[in-house]
Design a protein around this motif. Structure first.
Motif, short mmCIF file in Angstrom:
data_model
loop_
_atom_site.label_atom_id
_atom_site.label_comp_id
_atom_site.label_asym_id
_atom_site.label_seq_id
_atom_site.Cartn_x
_atom_site.Cartn_y
_atom_site.Cartn_z
N SER A 74 30.74 38.11 47.13
CA SER A 74 31.49 38.35 45.89
C SER A 74 31.35 39.81 45.46
O SER A 74 32.33 40.44 45.04
CB SER A 74 30.99 37.43 44.78
N ALA A 78 34.38 42.51 45.15
CA ALA A 78 34.57 43.23 43.89
C ALA A 78 34.38 44.74 44.08
O ALA A 78 35.11 45.54 43.49
CB ALA A 78 33.59 42.70 42.84
N SER A 82 37.17 47.58 43.46
CA SER A 82 36.83 48.68 42.56
C SER A 82 36.97 50.03 43.25
O SER A 82 37.32 51.02 42.61
CB SER A 82 35.39 48.51 42.05
N SER A 241 33.91 36.86 42.39
CA SER A 241 34.33 38.26 42.51
C SER A 241 35.00 38.74 41.23
O SER A 241 34.80 39.89 40.81
CB SER A 241 35.30 38.42 43.69
N CYS A 244 32.26 39.38 38.89
CA CYS A 244 31.44 40.50 39.34
C CYS A 244 32.09 41.85 39.07
O CYS A 244 31.44 42.89 39.22
CB CYS A 244 31.14 40.37 40.83
N PHE A 245 33.36 41.85 38.71
CA PHE A 245 33.99 43.11 38.34
C PHE A 245 33.26 43.78 37.18
O PHE A 245 33.32 44.99 37.02
CB PHE A 245 35.45 42.87 37.96
N SER A 395 36.47 41.10 32.06
CA SER A 395 37.10 41.30 33.36
C SER A 395 38.61 41.46 33.25
O SER A 395 39.20 42.29 33.95
CB SER A 395 36.77 40.13 34.28
N LEU A 580 42.76 38.59 41.17
CA LEU A 580 41.51 38.31 40.48
C LEU A 580 41.75 37.91 39.03
O LEU A 580 40.99 37.11 38.46
CB LEU A 580 40.59 39.53 40.55
#
Length: 670
Positions: A74, A78, A82, A241, A244-245, A395, A580
Motif C-alpha cells: 500500500s 501510494a 505521490s 493505499s 496511506c496518501f 485524502s 484512489l
C-alpha cells in the motif's frame, strides 16, 4: 438570433469571470515575504511534513484494520502515485515561485473558481492534517503515562458518545497547536530552526527502529497461521493505499515555500525528489519492521511502534521510540502551520478571501493574522474530532489537488507563452506603435549579407514554403508529422485549444472509467456486456485524449525543471488519483460535498466581487480618449467606447487648437 445573443450575454460574462486566469508579475522573484530558505531547509521541511504521525501511527492503523502486512505494498502504491504528483508540483514550484501551492498553479492555468475550490480544499487539508497530528501526538504522550491523561479528562472534565466525534475533548492536542502557532508567528527562520532540530532527532530514532527492529524480526508473523501476508486481498491493499496518501501529503509544503526560497528554480525540484525518496524508504522499511516484530492483529493503532517494543520486553526502546515520534509529529505540526497561512495569504492577496489575512507583519515577514486565526481553528478541530475521521477526509482533498495540478501541467506545457505574443496593437505599451507585419509567402527573403536570394527552381520554392510552415508552427499547434492527417480537422483551432479540451475529456473519461471499475459489478449491477462496453468506450476516450495531446507541440525551451514524459506522467497521475478517490467511503464524499458548498458560498458572496483580476479588468474606463498632434498644430481625438459585449467602437474627431481641452476637461471625459 440577436435576441438570443443578448439573452446569453450575462451567462457568458459570468463564465468568463469564473474562468479568468491570474496575471503573473514580470518579476517572479519579487515578494513581500523573506527569501531565506536553502535547499537543505526545503528538504528538511519536506521530510518533516511527511515523516510524522503517518510513520508512527498510520502504519499500525492501516495494517490492523485494512491491509495486514501488505501495508508495505500500500505504501509503495501510494508513494508511486505521490511521485507522479510530486513531479508536477516540482515543475510549478520552480516555474512559478509563488506561495499558494496547488491554488496558485490552478489559478494561472485553469481558472479562478477552480483555483478557489482547490485552495479551499487545501486549507481544509492542512487544518485536518495539523489536527490529526496533534491528536496522534497527544495519544503517544498519553501512552507513555499509561493513558492517565485520557482517564483524567473522561472522569473530571467530560465525555460524549457522538458519531464522528472523539469520545472526550483532547485538551492536550489543542494546547500544542496553540503553542506551535505562537512559535510559527516569529518568522520563517525560527520555524526552520525548530524543524531542523526535530527532524534530526526523528531521523536518528528511525535509524534506531530499523536496526533494532530487524534484530527482533520474526518471519512467522507473515505466515498463514497469523492470517498471511495480504489477508484483505487486492481490494484491501488499494483501500489502504488511499488512506496511506496521508503519509505523503507533506511534500507540497516545499512548493508552498517557494516564495521564500533563495533559488527556487533549483531548490524546489531537488528538495522534492530527495525528501520524497527518504520518506518513501522510511515508510516501507518501518512498516516491514513493525509487522515482523509482532502479529498484525495485535497492533495498537494509537501507538503501534512504541507498543511493539514494550510487548517484546524492551520498555526502554519503547520510550525512545515514543520520544522520537513526538519529535517527528512536531515537525509535521510545524509544516502544516507553516504552509496553511501562506495559502490563505495567497488567496487573500488575490482578493478571493478576506483581506485581513493578506497583511504581513513588517518585522517577521509572515502573515500573522492567518497564522493565529487558523491555528485556533485547527486547535478546535483537534479538540473534538477523532483521528480516523480526520485522516479519511484528508485524502480526498489531497487527491483532488493532485488531479488539478497534473491537469494544469498539461495545459501550461502546450500553451503558448504570453510573453512571446506581446507586441501586437492590443498589448503594446505604446498606443501609436504599429504591429509588425506577419511573414507571408509574398515577402522578399534576405540573407544575412543583405543580398536578395532568388528562388528559380521548383525545389527551392518547396523548401521555402516548408520553412515558412515550420516557422508558423508554434507551441500548442499540431506537430508537422500529424498535419496531413489531422490538419483539416484541428488546423483551424487556436494554439492550446485542442489540448485544453482533451484535458477535460481526460478527466471525465478517468472518472467514468474508475466509476465503472469500482461500482459497475456490485452497486450498479451492470451485465457483463454493458460493463465491458463501457470499459472499452471510456478507455478509448482516455487513450485518444492522450494521443491528441501528444500530437501537439509542447514547450521545450524552459530553463527550469519540467515533468518528464508529458502527457503520460500527469495523465497517469490523474487516473491513479481519481481511482484512489473512488476507494474512499461515501461519508467522506458527503463531508467533501458539504465543504465544497460552503466554499461556493464564500466565493460568490465575497471572492468574485473582490477578485483583483476582476478589478484589473475594470481598470479601463468606459470612455478612453487619445490625442495625436498633427503637423498643422491641431489635434485628432480618438475616442474608444467600451461596449458591454467587449467590442470597442472607435471614432475620430478633429479639434482645432482653440478648442484643445484642458487637463480638467480631459480628466472629466475619462
Amino acid at each position: 438570433m440577436a435576441t438570443c445573443s443578448r439573452g446569453c450575454a450575462p451567462a457568458v460574462r459570468l463564465c468568463q469571470k469564473l474562468n479568468r486566469l491570474k496575471t503573473l508579475d514580470d518579476d517572479m522573484m519579487a515578494t513581500s515575504l523573506k527569501r531565506c530558505l536553502s535547499t537543505l531547509d526545503l528538504t528538511l521541511l519536506g521530510v518533516g511534513g511527511m515523516v510524522g504521525s503517518g510513520l508512527y501511527v498510520l502504519t499500525g492503523t492501516v495494517a490492523k484494520d485494512m491491509v495486514g502486512p501488505a501495508v508495505i505494498i500500500s505504501f509503495i502504491f501510494a508513494g508511486f502515485a505521490s511521485l507522479l504528483a510530486a513531479f508536477c508540483y516540482a515543475e510549478f514550484g520552480a516555474r512559478i515561485p509563488k506561495t499558494g501551492s496547488a491554488y496558485m498553479f490552478t489559478y494561472v492555468s485553469v481558472g479562478e473558481v477552480w483555483a478557489f475550490l482547490i485552495g479551499w480544499n487545501v486549507i481544509l487539508e492542512n487544518m485536518i492534517g495539523g489536527a490529526a497530528v496533534a491528536r496522534a501526538w497527544s495519544g503517544y504522550l498519553d501512552s507513555i503515562f499509561n493513558h492517565a491523561i485520557q482517564n483524567f479528562t473522561e472522569t473530571h472534565v467530560m465525555q460524549w458518545n457522538i458519531p464522528f466525534l472523539a469520545h472526550y475533548p483532547d485538551l492536550l492536542a489543542a494546547g500544542i497547536l496553540v503553542v506551535a502557532s505562537f512559535f510559527i508567528s516569529f518568522g520563517v527562520q525560527v520555524s526552520s530552526y525548530l524543524n531542523h532540530i526535530f527532524s534530526v532527532i526523528s531521523m536518528v530514532v528511525i535509524i534506531f527502529i530499523l536496526v533494532f527492529g530487524f534484530m527482533l524480526a520474526q518471519p512467522e508473523n507473515w505466515s498463514e497461521k497469523e492470517g498471511g501476508f495480504a489477508p484483505f486481498g487486492l481490494s484491501g491493499i488499494l483501500e489502504g493505499s488511499a488512506t496511506c496518501f496521508y503519509a505523503f501529503v507533506g511534500f507540497d509544503v516545499i512548493a508552498s515555500s517557494s516564495e521564500e526560497a533563495k533559488n527556487p528554480q533549483k531548490a524546489v525540484p531537488t528538495a522534492t525528489a530527495i525528501s520524497l525518496a527518504l520518506a518513501a524508504t522510511a515508510y516501507i522499511l518501518v512498516s516491514t519492521v513493525l509487522t515482523l516484530m509482532v502479529p498484525w492483529r495485535t497492533l495498537d493503532p494509537n501507538s503501534a511502534l512504541a507498543d511493539a517494543f514494550f510487548r517484546r520486553g524492551y520498555s526502554w526502546a519503547g520510550i525512545i521510540v515514543a520520544i522520537g515520534s513526538i519529535c517527528a509529529m512536531n515537525t509535521v505540526l510545524l509544516c502544516n502551520l507553516f504552509s496553511l497561512p501562506r495559502i490563505v495569504y495567497a488567496m487573500a492577496e488575490d482578493g478571493l478571501f478576506f483581506s485581513i489575512f493578506a497583511r504581513v507583519n513588517p518585522v517577521t515577514k509572515v502573515p500573522v493574522n492567518a497564522i493565529l486565526v487558523f491555528g485556533i481553528l485547527m486547535a478546535t478541530m483537534a479538540l473534538i474530532f477523532d483521528l480516523e475521521a480526520l485522516v479519511q477526509f484528508l485524502s480526498i482533498g489531497t487527491l483532488l489537488a493532485y488531479t488539478f495540478v497534473a491537469a494544469s501541467v498539461i495545459v501550461l506545457r502546450f500553451q503558448p507563452d504570453k510573453a512571446s505574443s506581446k507586441g501586437t496593437a492590443s498589448t503594446s505599451p505604446n498606443p501609436n506603435a504599429e504591429p509588425s507585419p506577419a511573414p507571408s509567402e509574398s515577402q522578399t527573403i534576405t540573407e544575412d549579407s543583405g543580398e536578395l536570394k532568388q528562388y528559380e527552381s521548383f525545389s527551392d520554392k518547396l523548401q521555402l514554403v516548408e520553412r515558412q510552415k515550420s516557422e508558423r508552427r508554434g507551441v500548442g499547434q499540431l506537430r508537422a508529422y500529424w498535419e496531413p492527417y489531422l490538419g483539416k480537422l484541428l488546423g483551424d483551432c487556436e494554439p492550446g485549444e485542442v489540448v485544453a479540451f482533451c484535458v477535460l475529456t481526460l478527466i471525465v473519461s478517468s472518472v467514468s472509467l474508475c466509476v465503472v471499475l469500482e461500482f459497475g459489478s456490485n452497486q450498479l449491477h451492470l451485465p457483463l456486456w454493458s460493463f465491458t462496453m463501457l470499459l472499452v468506450i471510456f478507455s478509448l476516450a482516455y487513450v485518444i485524449s492522450m494521443a491528441l495531446i501528444w500530437a501537439h507541440e509542447p514547450q521545450t525551451n524552459s530553463k527550469t525543471f519540467q515533468v518528464p514524459l508529458v502527457p503520460l506522467t500527469p495523465g497517469a497521475s490523474i487516473l491513479i488519483n481519481v481511482f484512489l478517490m473512488m476507494k474512499l467511503s461515501y461519508l467522506t464524499w458527503i463531508r467533501f460535498t458539504v465543504w465544497i458548498a460552503l466554499g461556493l458560498i464564500v466565493y460568490f458572496g465575497y471572492g468574485i466581487w473582490h477578485s483583483k483580476e476582476g478589478m484589473r479588468e475594470l481598470q479601463p474606463s468606459d470612455m478612453a480618449a487619445r490625442y495625436v498632434v498633427l503637423p498643422s498644430g491641431s489635434l485628432v481625438e480618438t475616442v474608444q467606447s467600451v461596449q458591454p459585449d467587449g467590442q470597442v467602437d472607435t471614432s475620430a474627431h478633429h479639434i482645432s487648437p482653440s478648442t484643445t481641452p484642458s487637463a480638467e476637461e480631459y480628466a472629466g471625459k475619462r
